[in-house]
Design a protein around this motif. Sequence first.
Motif, short mmCIF file in Angstrom:
data_model
loop_
_atom_site.label_atom_id
_atom_site.label_comp_id
_atom_site.label_asym_id
_atom_site.label_seq_id
_atom_site.Cartn_x
_atom_site.Cartn_y
_atom_site.Cartn_z
N ARG A 79 0.95 -1.24 0.15
CA ARG A 79 0.03 -0.25 0.07
C ARG A 79 0.79 1.21 0.02
O ARG A 79 0.47 2.42 0.45
N GLY A 80 2.12 1.10 -0.58
CA GLY A 80 2.73 2.17 -0.63
C GLY A 80 3.20 2.77 -2.11
O GLY A 80 2.60 2.25 -2.92
N PRO A 81 4.15 3.53 -2.33
CA PRO A 81 4.17 3.85 -3.93
C PRO A 81 4.65 2.71 -4.80
O PRO A 81 5.33 1.74 -4.10
N GLY A 82 4.48 2.96 -5.94
CA GLY A 82 5.03 1.65 -6.76
C GLY A 82 6.46 1.59 -6.91
O GLY A 82 7.23 2.49 -6.63
N PRO A 83 6.80 0.26 -6.87
CA PRO A 83 8.37 -0.07 -6.69
C PRO A 83 9.32 0.84 -7.62
O PRO A 83 10.16 1.40 -7.27
N LEU A 84 8.83 1.23 -8.90
CA LEU A 84 9.68 1.82 -9.99
C LEU A 84 9.56 3.30 -9.63
O LEU A 84 10.42 3.92 -9.95
N ALA A 85 8.47 3.70 -9.11
CA ALA A 85 8.56 5.31 -8.51
C ALA A 85 9.46 5.67 -7.49
O ALA A 85 10.07 6.30 -7.42
N ILE A 86 9.61 4.63 -6.59
CA ILE A 86 10.64 4.47 -5.41
C ILE A 86 11.82 4.54 -6.23
O ILE A 86 12.74 5.56 -5.83
#
Length: 326
Positions: A79-86
């Motif tokens: 439920r956090g930011p998308g992995p690639l966005a991070i």
Amino acid sequence: MSMAPRPGLLQLAGREAPALYVIGLSFAVVGSAALVAGIAGAGVGLAILGLFFVGIGGIALSGASALQRRVDTPEAGWRGPGPLAIFWTAITWALLAQILIAALLSAVGAAAALTTPLGTLALATVSNLATVLIIGLVVVGSGAVRWRDLLVATPAASPSTLPPPDRRGGLAGDLFWGVALALPILSAAGIFATLVMNGTGLSAPAVLPPTFSAVDLAANALTAGLIAPIGEELLYRGVIAQAWARQSSARRAILFSAIVFAFAHTLTVGGTSVGDAAGVAAVAFVVRLPLGIALGWLWMRRRSLLAAIALHSAYNLAIVAIVALS
């Protein structure tokens, strides 16, 4: 229970934070254009400004992504930011941190120090510190997880959708697994790298500068054995592998996190031409895949960042020792 499909890339209807999304996308697009123009010849200043805009956009897009996932994703999912966005947000701010240190050293006439082991240690320290701060802001700060969930097998980090972790031996077991696997993985990776480099005629670029004194050797050991493993494992296994595991599957988490890990080590590779740089980057990518897969597998089995850090640290220190002895 069925969930509504997530909005498309340019779709605002149905978004939890449309204004934040628009701000983030605008900064990212304008920043990317400025970055490309700066690299193409418009000037270093424009490129740095563009990178800064991309970083701001990444933070905003990560926040919008986290808010959307809190609505679209069940409790057991990510439920956090998308992995690639991070990943892109962390990489951008890590580069900006390195640029800041380079600018400060250049201002005092010490730019040559950047290519020394102590300079590399300084660059690695600030870039990994920036990575930790971004994770704290966009992942922990979004309420997706706690720091503890990134470090060890808590219920949030080990939902029932994933294989149960092997926690025999506790933290001591984590250290044992990490150190014990280092040399076998290094041997396998070395054979693989030799085959790749002999087949292509290219060599993977050296990551650390040469050493000429005990201070240099200590600096390289600290960079490779402590600073890099902590920052990289927190990002690639603690956050990215966990995010993919909780939104997809354990196998995909291991593979995708390894691909992103290997790709990240190609971003600063250069060459005498575009073709040469691409070839060297490809070699740098494939020779790091075995380590990335091993780190992902160990994290998934132990569900402990300490185990991955121990393996990464022992692996890197073995390379430092081999280079020093040779």
